[in-house]
Design a protein around this motif. Structure first.
Motif, mmCIF file in Angstrom:
data_model
loop_
_atom_site.group_PDB
_atom_site.id
_atom_site.type_symbol
_atom_site.label_atom_id
_atom_site.label_comp_id
_atom_site.label_asym_id
_atom_site.label_seq_id
_atom_site.Cartn_x
_atom_site.Cartn_y
_atom_site.Cartn_z
ATOM 1 N N THR A 198 0.848 -1.187 0.000
ATOM 2 C CA THR A 198 0.000 0.000 0.000
ATOM 3 C C THR A 198 0.883 1.237 0.000
ATOM 4 O O THR A 198 1.849 1.325 0.764
ATOM 5 N N TYR A 252 -5.488 -1.884 -7.000
ATOM 6 C CA TYR A 252 -6.653 -1.076 -6.633
ATOM 7 C C TYR A 252 -6.192 0.360 -6.435
ATOM 8 O O TYR A 252 -5.142 0.627 -5.840
ATOM 9 N N GLY A 263 -7.830 3.342 -4.463
ATOM 10 C CA GLY A 263 -8.941 3.434 -3.535
ATOM 11 C C GLY A 263 -9.534 2.041 -3.375
ATOM 12 O O GLY A 263 -8.813 1.097 -3.044
ATOM 13 N N ASP A 264 -10.795 1.913 -3.628
ATOM 14 C CA ASP A 264 -11.431 0.594 -3.584
ATOM 15 C C ASP A 264 -11.762 0.073 -4.983
ATOM 16 O O ASP A 264 -12.450 -0.942 -5.123
ATOM 17 N N LYS A 265 -11.282 0.779 -5.994
ATOM 18 C CA LYS A 265 -11.603 0.410 -7.370
ATOM 19 C C LYS A 265 -10.496 -0.464 -7.966
ATOM 20 O O LYS A 265 -9.328 -0.091 -7.933
ATOM 21 N N LYS A 290 -4.830 9.628 -3.658
ATOM 22 C CA LYS A 290 -5.476 8.371 -3.297
ATOM 23 C C LYS A 290 -4.433 7.310 -2.964
ATOM 24 O O LYS A 290 -3.257 7.419 -3.332
ATOM 25 N N ARG A 347 -3.204 0.169 -3.936
ATOM 26 C CA ARG A 347 -2.944 -1.098 -3.255
ATOM 27 C C ARG A 347 -2.640 -2.184 -4.297
ATOM 28 O O ARG A 347 -3.412 -2.386 -5.231
ATOM 29 N N GLU A 363 -1.891 -6.170 -4.725
ATOM 30 C CA GLU A 363 -1.987 -7.485 -4.100
ATOM 31 C C GLU A 363 -1.359 -8.521 -5.028
ATOM 32 O O GLU A 363 -1.785 -8.675 -6.181
#
Length: 555
Positions: free
Chosen positions: A72, A97, A99-101, A134, A137, A139
């Motif tokens: 992150t 990602y 944000g959460d998108k 923003k 992230r 993963e």
């Protein structure tokens, strides 16, 4: 070659090497110059490495190996032009990602023939000015245990500048790999189109195959090509396939340099490497294990090949001594072993993330030095073959006329498969050769012989073998030719003789007496009897020609 010639040759080699070094240096300078000055998108060429991020390793039962790595970081202010967020992954599924998108996802397709891995990839995610501030992230889901713990380098900025930065980092490895492939192609070209001896075909061709596979192995293992060919599974499989293919050419080339080339140990090492390769491919196709998972087995096979080579080198030293060829070969191979050992060590300690260059330096040294050695050996064999051909020509060809000689005639008749059935013997004799020698000299006599031989070869050479039996006697052997065709050729020869005499009135006139007979098992014990019957016919014609020339009545 004289002393001055050798100096010129050495000077040319030095100048060529200097030009090559300067060309490489100039190419490297162009890369640096392009990075700073030549890009048309110069206003958007900045980039930076993202070093501030939070890394968490979390359990995930749905992940291939049960864990995932989460990175992150905060996006700084993004200018009006879009930016690329880039990082390199090694056998890892990816989700990014903002944000959460979810903006980006990488995972193998169900139809992926390379198994459960997406391969090695440069991941490029475009971010926009509205994303400023923003959190981003990343993963990562390792698909193999060996891929766990690999922390990628993150970059943000112009993808073109990132590309040039990677090119600059990988330039030396890229150049060495490309040079190995180029040399391999040259060696194969020399083998197929220039050198024809079996020895050079076996050795230089195999060295070329080794060089190409070694170059592909190292070239496709670099992150640079993954940036150019993004998402290519074939590119990810290439280094594993190349390491499978590199061992057998090395063995086949090396064994040709040893006096113990017929030893079973060479075959055992080759069979071992082929068996491991076939097993790895079978496990891949059946979905049991990917090529990456069977790589240690290939490394073990490679180690066995090297051990066999060292063992055979020891035997060669005991057999023929520590000669120059063995010293050169051992020196080059030891450089390869040292470089590959260091590379393999770092490969496993970094889980495949390190740039391996020492092995390529050793391999390229081996390829270049042994290539020069093999080319010199091929040239020596060619020179030896040319000399052997010259001696063969001296043994079986008449030096004055270029026709086969009596030795070649006897050799032909003594061949095991030779049969006189259907064979026509044609005998020729040159009239007045002694008179030509006595009145005009032997030089004119030799010219008379050569001109007569040329006429015989022109008329009969396409359907039979022409021999000079000695002095002024010639013979042609025809096999499977009808007597009618032979008679036509005899008449054609007479016509050609007349034409030659008319066209060269200042030359001594050519007269060729001829007789021919076909083998008859009822009359002839062997072809020698046929030859004697043809000889009688020829002498009868010779007598008639002399009678006609003197004006006396003939028979």
């Amino acid at each position: 070659m004289d002393l001055h010639g050798r100096k010129r040759k050495k000077a040319i080699h030095i100048l060529y090497f200097t030009v090559m070094v300067l060309a490489v240096a100039f190419f490297a300078y162009l890369i640096r110059y392009a990075k700073d000055e030549m890009l048309p998108w110069k206003g958007n060429t900045s980039f930076q490495e993202v070093t501030e991020f939070r890394h968490v390793t979390a359990e995930d039962k749905d992940a291939p190996v049960g864990i995932k790595d989460v990175y992150t970081m905060q996006l700084q202010e993004i200018p009006q032009e879009s930016r690329d967020f880039a990082f390199y992954t090694i056998h890892q599924n990816v989700e990014v990602y903002v944000g959460d998108k979810l903006l980006y996802k990488l995972c193998p397709k169900e139809s992926n023939l390379f198994g459960k891995t997406p391969g090695n990839n440069w991941n490029l995610v475009t971010v926009y000015p509205e994303d400023s501030g923003k959190k981003i992230r990343v993963e990562l889901y390792p698909v193999y245990k060996a891929s766990c713990g690999i922390v990628p380098d993150f970059y943000i900025g112009s993808k073109y500048s990132i590309w040039l930065e990677i090119l600059e980092q990988d330039f030396l490895a890229f150049f060495l790999s490309f040079l190995a492939i180029f040399l391999g192609i040259i060696f194969i070209f020399l083998t197929l189109f220039i050198y024809r001896s079996p020895q050079s075909n076996r050795s230089l061709f195999m060295l070329g195959m080794f060089a190409i596979n070694a170059g592909i192995w190292k070239l496709t293992d670099m992150s640079l090509l993954s940036l150019v060919f993004q998402g290519s599974i074939a590119l990810s499989a290439a280094p594993f396939l190349a390491i499978m293919l590199v061992m057998v050419p090395f063995l086949q080339y090396s064994r040709e340099l040893f006096s113990t080339k017929d030893s079973i140990w060479w075959d055992l090492a080759g069979i071992c490497s082929i068996a491991v390769s076939l097993l790895a491919l079978a496990l891949q196709v059946m979905g049991i294990a990917d090529l990456r998972e069977t790589l240690p087995a290939n490394h073990i096979a490679l180690a066995f090949v090297i051990l066999v080579f060292l063992f055979m080198s020891f035997r060669e030293w005991r057999t023929v001594g520590w000669n120059k060829q063995l010293r050169i070969l051992q020196g080059c191979v030891m450089l390869c072993i040292l470089g590959l050992a260091v590379d393999i060590f770092f490969y496993y300690t970094s889980n495949g993330a390190s740039i391996m260059i020492l092995g390529m330096l050793g391999l390229l040294t081996y390829i270049a030095v042994m290539g020069v050695h093999s080319i010199k050996e091929a040239q020596r064999l060619i020179a030896k073959g040319v000399e052997a051909k010259r001696y063969e020509r001296m043994a079986f060809y008449d030096q004055l006329t270029g026709l086969y000689n009596r030795t070649a005639y006897s050799e032909h008749l003594d061949k095991r498969h030779f049969s006189p059935e259907g064979c026509i013997a044609v005998m020729f004799d040159l009239n007045n050769l002694k008179k030509c020698n006595d009145t005009l000299g032997h030089e004119k006599g030799d010219r008379y012989i050569r001109c007569s031989a040329d006429l015989i070869q022109q008329v009969f050479g396409d359907i039979g073998k022409c021999y000079r039996m000695g002095g002024d006697e010639f013979c042609v052997l025809l096999k499977g030719v009808p007597q009618e065709e032979c008679a036509k050729r005899v008449q054609r020869l007479k016509n050609r003789v007349d034409e030659s005499n008319r066209e060269n009135p200042d030359e001594f006139p050519i007269q060729i007496a001829c007789g021919y007979k076909i083998y008859d098992s009822k009359l002839d014990f062997d072809l020698g009897d046929t030859l004697r019957r043809a000889d009688k016919m020829m002498y009868h014609e010779k007598f008639v020609m002399k009678q006609q020339a003197s004006g006396a009545p003939g028979f």
